[in-house]
Design a protein around this motif. Structure first.
Motif, PDB file in Angstrom:
ATOM      1  N   TRP A  39      21.715  52.428  24.696  1.00 24.27           N
ATOM      2  CA  TRP A  39      21.014  53.033  25.829  1.00 24.27           C
ATOM      3  C   TRP A  39      21.839  54.201  26.341  1.00 24.27           C
ATOM      4  O   TRP A  39      23.050  54.242  26.134  1.00 24.27           O
ATOM      5  CB  TRP A  39      20.673  52.019  26.915  1.00 24.27           C
TER       6      TRP A  39
ATOM      7  N   LEU B  80      13.039  57.602  27.063  1.00 21.59           N
ATOM      8  CA  LEU B  80      13.404  56.366  27.766  1.00 21.59           C
ATOM      9  C   LEU B  80      14.875  56.031  27.591  1.00 21.59           C
ATOM     10  O   LEU B  80      15.440  55.243  28.338  1.00 21.59           O
ATOM     11  CB  LEU B  80      12.566  55.195  27.258  1.00 21.59           C
ATOM     12  N   GLY B  81      15.493  56.583  26.573  1.00 23.45           N
ATOM     13  CA  GLY B  81      16.935  56.375  26.403  1.00 23.45           C
ATOM     14  C   GLY B  81      17.317  54.974  25.981  1.00 23.45           C
ATOM     15  O   GLY B  81      18.386  54.471  26.335  1.00 23.45           O
ATOM     16  N   LYS B  82      16.472  54.329  25.197  1.00 25.44           N
ATOM     17  CA  LYS B  82      16.708  52.935  24.816  1.00 25.44           C
ATOM     18  C   LYS B  82      16.312  52.741  23.364  1.00 25.44           C
ATOM     19  O   LYS B  82      15.252  53.217  22.944  1.00 25.44           O
ATOM     20  CB  LYS B  82      15.845  52.068  25.726  1.00 25.44           C
TER      21      LYS B  82
ATOM     22  N   VAL C 191      18.810  52.323  40.207  1.00 25.75           N
ATOM     23  CA  VAL C 191      20.037  52.584  40.971  1.00 25.75           C
ATOM     24  C   VAL C 191      20.683  53.917  40.596  1.00 25.75           C
ATOM     25  O   VAL C 191      21.728  54.271  41.145  1.00 25.75           O
ATOM     26  CB  VAL C 191      21.085  51.445  40.855  1.00 25.75           C
ATOM     27  N   ASP C 192      20.054  54.684  39.697  1.00 24.27           N
ATOM     28  CA  ASP C 192      20.618  56.003  39.382  1.00 24.27           C
ATOM     29  C   ASP C 192      20.114  57.013  40.401  1.00 24.27           C
ATOM     30  O   ASP C 192      18.947  57.398  40.382  1.00 24.27           O
ATOM     31  CB  ASP C 192      20.226  56.422  37.966  1.00 24.27           C
TER      32      ASP C 192
ATOM     33  N   GLU D 147      22.259  47.506  19.904  1.00 21.59           N
ATOM     34  CA  GLU D 147      21.396  48.025  20.964  1.00 21.59           C
ATOM     35  C   GLU D 147      22.068  49.257  21.557  1.00 21.59           C
ATOM     36  O   GLU D 147      23.289  49.293  21.707  1.00 21.59           O
ATOM     37  CB  GLU D 147      21.210  46.973  22.060  1.00 21.59           C
TER      38      GLU D 147
ATOM     39  N   GLN E  98      31.139  52.168  24.456  1.00 15.27           N
ATOM     40  CA  GLN E  98      30.516  53.474  24.658  1.00 15.27           C
ATOM     41  C   GLN E  98      31.043  54.440  23.602  1.00 15.27           C
ATOM     42  O   GLN E  98      32.219  54.377  23.245  1.00 15.27           O
ATOM     43  CB  GLN E  98      30.840  54.033  26.057  1.00 15.27           C
TER      44      GLN E  98
ATOM     45  N   HIS F 104      25.786  54.211  25.207  1.00 12.28           N
ATOM     46  CA  HIS F 104      26.210  52.808  25.308  1.00 12.28           C
ATOM     47  C   HIS F 104      25.774  52.042  24.064  1.00 12.28           C
ATOM     48  O   HIS F 104      24.630  52.188  23.613  1.00 12.28           O
ATOM     49  CB  HIS F 104      25.567  52.136  26.519  1.00 12.28           C
TER      50      HIS F 104
ATOM     51  N   TYR G  80      19.437  58.474  34.096  1.00  8.96           N
ATOM     52  CA  TYR G  80      18.895  57.247  33.519  1.00  8.96           C
ATOM     53  C   TYR G  80      17.585  56.886  34.227  1.00  8.96           C
ATOM     54  O   TYR G  80      17.488  57.044  35.450  1.00  8.96           O
ATOM     55  CB  TYR G  80      19.849  56.068  33.748  1.00  8.96           C
ATOM     56  N   PRO G  81      16.624  56.366  33.499  1.00 12.08           N
ATOM     57  CA  PRO G  81      15.417  55.883  34.173  1.00 12.08           C
ATOM     58  C   PRO G  81      15.665  54.515  34.792  1.00 12.08           C
ATOM     59  O   PRO G  81      15.059  53.523  34.417  1.00 12.08           O
ATOM     60  CB  PRO G  81      14.389  55.806  33.024  1.00 12.08           C
ATOM     61  N   HIS G  82      16.600  54.451  35.717  1.00  7.30           N
ATOM     62  CA  HIS G  82      17.024  53.179  36.301  1.00  7.30           C
ATOM     63  C   HIS G  82      17.007  53.319  37.815  1.00  7.30           C
ATOM     64  O   HIS G  82      17.457  54.343  38.345  1.00  7.30           O
ATOM     65  CB  HIS G  82      18.440  52.858  35.807  1.00  7.30           C
TER      66      HIS G  82
END
Lengths: 182, 228
Positions: free
Chosen positions: B92, B116-118, B104-105, B90, B169, B154, B100-102
């Motif tokens: 990301w 999407l980076g995934k 907490v970023d 996997e 990483q 990652h 990051y589309p997160h």
């Protein structure tokens, strides 16, 4: 021998990428009584760790290692993130004991890996779903020896709901759980 | 038992320059035990768990993502050099702007609606993988004054046995930020080069994408039966 690739932290930005739909419900080939392993993960000052990835791998109730899948997910594996309170919950089946290569008996247990920001390597351990007097001959229990430390790996059955096993994990300091190197 | 001295390769738990380790690293030594037979087995990921398209991070949107397109190829091997076959990988990463589309970023950089980076894939019978993506951007973080994470992807690997599970990483060659990154620097010097991809133009796409190569090595025979 090739050198192994060094570990690095999972970091804070993983959740959406690594979590599975219903990853907290562990699947098995057979049916049986379901139990829940739940608790909180705390850091060295007792603050909840709200961004850990918590993974579990276990035998089925007969002590057999899951080898199949349901077409979408592997059997026997749980994967959740902790919430704001550091809480995780794995809904699963009671693992049965199993034998090692030398005939030793592994007590009912779930292998656990914890990944998080600030953890440069996974923390690995095994949580026992049996009381102290029933795990004394387990290889890890023997390796730990000290009863106080061993108790950090015993999930407590909830007196009001015997299907719930509670296990809090302290990564550092007072009550620090035993972590293992495989 | 003769073993690779993993202490010389893996970072320690406590690495004070990386602040978050201070309250999360265990203070007691690890208890060393043989992997249980459960741990030398591992979860089986069905073929349909991944779609072929998930190895290409550049085709999720309505048009191409921003950034420098790249192809990353490599193999997943065990310490004995055997391929780790049909195992889940996997990935990301941040977008080309280092975002990051997160939730907490909080880095003030643009999201890319086309990225999407995934991604995820299963290695083939030779342990090989191939990933198409864009080079992630560096981004600032609060660990220390003027701290910036070097560009990185990652990786999460399951191997063929639970005991092989690894999260790590991958970094890029020649990045000056590696020298100031406590996460990268936490790795003992003997292990650092193992985290850096090499430029491999021929695995790129002529006129379209740069090629890089990076092999990963998971722990070997002590944890896993031969040949898995």
């Amino acid at each position: 021998m090739a050198k192994p690739t060094p570990s690095q932290t999972v970091g804070p930005f993983f959740a959406r990428e690594l979590l599975w739909k219903d990853g907290g419900t562990v699947l098995f080939a057979g049916r049986g009584e379901r139990i829940t392993l739940t608790g909180c993960v705390f850091d060295g000052v007792g603050a909840p760790i709200f961004d850990a990835l918590f993974e579990t791998w276990q035998a089925d109730p007969a002590g057999t290692f899951p080898s199949g899948d349901d077409g979408a997910r592997p059997y026997g594996y749980g994967r959740v993130s902790t919430d704001r309170d550091g809480r995780y919950a794995i809904e699963t089946m009671m693992p049965g004991p199993f034998k090692g290569p030398g005939g030793e008996t592994y007590a009912p247990q779930i292998s656990v890996s914890i990944f998080a920001r600030g953890l440069l390597k996974a923390l690995r351990t095994r949580v026992f779903l049996a009381p102290l007097d029933a795990i004394k001959d387990d290889p890890l229990a023997r390796a730990i020896g000290d009863t106080t430390r061993l108790r950090t790996l015993i999930a407590a059955r909830d007196p009001r709901d015997p299907k719930i096993y509670r296990w809090d994990v302290r990564l550092r300091g007072a009550g620090e759980a035993v972590f293992i190197e495989l | 038992m003769a073993e690779t001295p993993v202490a010389d390769i893996h970072p320690p738990y406590l690495y004070p320059d990386y602040n978050s380790t201070r309250l999360r690293a265990p203070s007691q030594p690890l208890v060393r035990v043989a992997p249980s037979p459960l741990e030398t087995a591992g979860p089986a990921f069905p073929k349909q768990f991944v779609k072929d398209s998930e190895a290409d991070l550049t085709t999720w949107g309505r048009s191409a993502p921003l950034g420098e397109k790249m192809v990353l190829v490599g193999r997943v091997l065990d310490e004995g050099g055997r391929p780790v076959r049909r195992s889940l990988v996997e990935v990301w990463q941040a977008n080309a702007s280092g975002k990051y589309p997160h939730p907490v970023d909080d880095h003030d950089a643009p999201l890319d609606p086309n990225f999407l980076g995934k991604g995820q894939l299963l290695t083939d019978d030779e342990g090989r993988y191939r990933l198409v993506t864009v080079k992630p951007g560096a981004y600032p973080w609060q660990n220390h004054a003027f701290g910036w994470r070097p560009a990185h992807i990652h990786f999460s690997l399951f191997g063929n046995a639970y005991a092989q599970r690894l999260i790590t990483q991958m970094f890029f060659p020649g990045d000056p930020l590696l020298a100031i990154d406590p996460i990268f620097q936490s790795v003992p010097e003997a292990g650092r080069s193992l985290l850096i991809a090499v430029l491999d133009l021929e695995h790129g796409i002529e006129g379209v994408a740069l090629g890089y190569r990076w092999d990963m090595v998971l722990r070997g025979p002590r944890a896993t039966p031969m040949g898995v």
